[in-house]
Write an enzyme that holds these catalytic residues in place. Structure first.
Site, mmCIF file in Angstrom:
data_model
loop_
_atom_site.group_PDB
_atom_site.id
_atom_site.type_symbol
_atom_site.label_atom_id
_atom_site.label_comp_id
_atom_site.label_asym_id
_atom_site.label_seq_id
_atom_site.Cartn_x
_atom_site.Cartn_y
_atom_site.Cartn_z
ATOM 1 N N GLU A 94 60.623 121.818 61.466
ATOM 2 C CA GLU A 94 59.629 122.691 60.863
ATOM 3 C C GLU A 94 60.208 124.072 60.619
ATOM 4 O O GLU A 94 60.956 124.591 61.443
ATOM 5 C CB GLU A 94 58.412 122.779 61.782
ATOM 6 N N CYS A 107 60.854 131.535 59.282
ATOM 7 C CA CYS A 107 61.169 131.210 60.668
ATOM 8 C C CYS A 107 61.908 129.864 60.683
ATOM 9 O O CYS A 107 61.391 128.858 60.204
ATOM 10 C CB CYS A 107 59.866 131.126 61.465
ATOM 11 N N CYS A 114 63.978 120.513 71.668
ATOM 12 C CA CYS A 114 64.566 121.567 72.499
ATOM 13 C C CYS A 114 64.778 121.020 73.908
ATOM 14 O O CYS A 114 64.013 120.178 74.371
ATOM 15 C CB CYS A 114 63.603 122.762 72.558
ATOM 16 N N CYS A 118 60.343 124.982 78.476
ATOM 17 C CA CYS A 118 59.512 126.097 78.947
ATOM 18 C C CYS A 118 58.070 125.578 79.031
ATOM 19 O O CYS A 118 57.572 124.955 78.083
ATOM 20 C CB CYS A 118 59.580 127.272 77.980
ATOM 21 N N CYS A 121 55.498 126.138 76.158
ATOM 22 C CA CYS A 121 55.913 125.866 74.773
ATOM 23 C C CYS A 121 55.807 124.378 74.464
ATOM 24 O O CYS A 121 56.336 123.542 75.196
ATOM 25 C CB CYS A 121 57.352 126.332 74.570
ATOM 26 N N CYS A 342 54.270 130.405 67.327
ATOM 27 C CA CYS A 342 55.327 130.365 68.335
ATOM 28 C C CYS A 342 54.963 129.350 69.389
ATOM 29 O O CYS A 342 53.883 129.390 69.965
ATOM 30 C CB CYS A 342 55.423 131.707 69.042
HETATM 31 N N1 SAH Z 1 64.315 129.258 72.069
HETATM 32 C C1 SAH Z 1 64.185 130.534 71.436
HETATM 33 C C2 SAH Z 1 63.431 130.497 70.105
HETATM 34 C C3 SAH Z 1 62.176 129.643 70.014
HETATM 35 S S1 SAH Z 1 60.710 130.159 70.810
HETATM 36 C C4 SAH Z 1 63.555 131.537 72.383
HETATM 37 O O1 SAH Z 1 63.154 131.132 73.469
HETATM 38 O O2 SAH Z 1 63.526 132.721 72.060
HETATM 39 C C5 SAH Z 1 60.208 131.597 69.979
HETATM 40 C C6 SAH Z 1 59.291 132.488 70.802
HETATM 41 O O3 SAH Z 1 58.022 131.863 71.016
HETATM 42 C C7 SAH Z 1 59.829 132.791 72.192
HETATM 43 O O4 SAH Z 1 59.721 134.163 72.451
HETATM 44 C C8 SAH Z 1 58.887 132.023 73.119
HETATM 45 O O5 SAH Z 1 58.816 132.638 74.386
HETATM 46 C C9 SAH Z 1 57.603 132.074 72.348
HETATM 47 N N2 SAH Z 1 56.630 131.023 72.677
HETATM 48 C C10 SAH Z 1 56.889 129.742 72.968
HETATM 49 N N3 SAH Z 1 55.740 129.067 73.183
HETATM 50 C C11 SAH Z 1 54.732 129.944 72.979
HETATM 51 C C12 SAH Z 1 53.307 129.831 73.011
HETATM 52 N N4 SAH Z 1 52.699 128.679 73.258
HETATM 53 N N5 SAH Z 1 52.592 130.934 72.761
HETATM 54 C C13 SAH Z 1 53.210 132.103 72.442
HETATM 55 N N6 SAH Z 1 54.528 132.255 72.360
HETATM 56 C C14 SAH Z 1 55.293 131.190 72.643
#
Ligand code: SAH
Length: 385
Positions: A94, A107, A114, A118, A121, A342
């Site tokens: 995506e 983006c 991944c 986390c 996420c 995000c």
């Molecule tokens: N792996 C990289 C890029 C992808 S995530 C990173 O961690 O930076 C991009 C951003 O989205 C990151 O700052 C992450 O902390 C945030 N993110 C992930 N899941 C989220 C969610 N459910 N709500 C808000 N932000 C989120």
């Protein structure tokens, strides 16, 4: 000679030079092809008018130009558009187009899925299918350009900013990311200004240092998300490998150009990392670093214990940072009806026949991160000079 046509889009400049040398072509022909591919964005060989007819015929027999393509799109009322992009092996990733006044941010994803897992996420739940190749990363830009041409609707005509905040961890795929950045910024090709590119990492400290060496002029964003290792480890398993001290040391040593900042992203999770103390500790951690903070109120998806903090808490957290002279922005929810925010990028593990998953109860989207340089990039040249 193999009968399978070679996809020129998938080749690096060195590979293209080796290929044309094998064909007995002069060395400068590789540069001409490169310009056609990236600057002219040619997909047919007939249009390559500075090559002889014989050469064009030979090319048509031996090679092809195949970029990833947009398989599906999801439009949001506010203009945010999620593109489901199909790769040559049928997997899907995506990319998200995010308009914001004069800006149009793309983006980009760097992996199918991944590994980081986390807790907050959704992409992490997919696990990792595979790394993207450099041309599949660049191909998202190519596909998005094509999209803008064919379905402009209300979107600005040109992409002004690139953020590597889609699926995956860019620094876990550093060789291909570096190659993709080189192709995106190559003055003989796409010539995208590096100052308008941001690479976001969950905090792979050694790779932050490496990125600073190999591609120093792009912006760095670090998803800190917590101010102590224990809290961080609860939400980001990666924290067991790299401490906040390691990450901050890599950030302090990162080569920043004049008037550049490191962006620290901080997903706000109710009762987990959003207290006054956390805000004060965050400001303390960033002391002496040219930093700005993007607070991202958690974008929900089902099946997690997390909640988004109430608006007053978010505002208070921001204020505590501002009081301590840390430039701090809150990403606002956008695009309620598409599932593109995000941490919400996920579709059925990218199987060839996989359908996209937009069953989120409360999808939302963030506006593009606040980047320091507000000027739009120079227009791209449509053809060869
Ligand atoms: N792996 C990289 C890029 C992808 S995530 C990173 O961690 O930076 C991009 C951003 O989205 C990151 O700052 C992450 O902390 C945030 N993110 C992930 N899941 C989220 C969610 N459910 N709500 C808000 N932000 C989120």
């Amino acid at each position: 000679m193999s009968s399978t046509p070679i996809n020129l889009a998938a080749l690096s400049m060195t590979e293209l030079q080796a290929l044309t040398a094998r064909w007995g072509w002069s060395r400068y022909r590789a540069a001409q092809l490169w310009e056609w591919l990236y600057r002219g964005r040619a997909v047919s060989f007939e249009s390559m008018t500075n090559l002889s007819v014989t050469m064009r015929t030979e090319l048509a027999q031996r090679a092809c130009v195949r970029w990833p393509s947009v398989a599906e799109r999801r439009m949001s009322a506010d203009g945010t558009r999620k593109l489901l992009i199909e790769l040559e092996d049928g997997r899907r990733i995506e990319s998200v187009l995010i308009p914001d006044e004069r800006r149009l941010t793309l983006c980009l994803s760097t992996q199918v899925g991944c590994t980081l897992d986390c807790g907050f996420c959704l992409t992490g739940r997919m696990g990792l299918s595979r790394n993207l190749k450099a041309y599949e990363i660049v191909g998202q830009w190519v596909a998005a350009q094509q999209e803008l041409k064919q379905h402009p609707d209300d979107l600005p005509a040109r992409i002004t900013n690139l953020v590597f905040m889609g699926m995956g961890e860019p620094l876990a795929n550093l060789p291909q990311l570096t190659d993709a950045l080189a192709r995106l910024t190559d003055p003989h090709g796409i010539a995208f200004p590096p100052r308008r590119i941001t690479v976001s990492t969950a905090g792979l400290a050694p790779q932050i240092t490496e990125l600073g060496h190999v591609t120093p002029s792009v912006n760095l964003a670090v998803s800190l998300n917590a101010t102590d290792d224990e809290t961080r480890a609860r939400i980001m398993p990666l924290a067991a490998r790299y401490s906040i001290t390691d990450i901050m040391a890599a950030c302090r040593a990162y080569p920043l150009g004049p008037r550049r900042f490191i962006t620290f992203e901080y997903v706000l999770l109710d009762g987990v990392n959003d207290s006054d103390d956390h805000a004060r500790r965050l400001a303390a951690l960033l002391r002496g670093v040219r930093a700005k903070v993007n607070l991202i109120p958690w974008n929900p998806f089902p099946g997690t214990p997390f909640r988004r903090p109430p608006d007053v808490r978010i505002a208070r957290f921001q204020q505590l940072l501002l009081d301590r002279k840390v430039p701090t922005y809150v990403r606002k929810s956008k695009g309620q009806e598409i599932f593109a925010a995000c941490g919400q990028l996920h579709q059925n593990t990218g199987q060839p026949d996989g359908r996209s998953d937009d069953r989120s109860p409360h999808p939302s989207h963030h506006p593009p991160p606040h980047l320091p340089d507000d000027r739009p990039p120079e227009p791209l040249h449509a053809g060869l000079s």
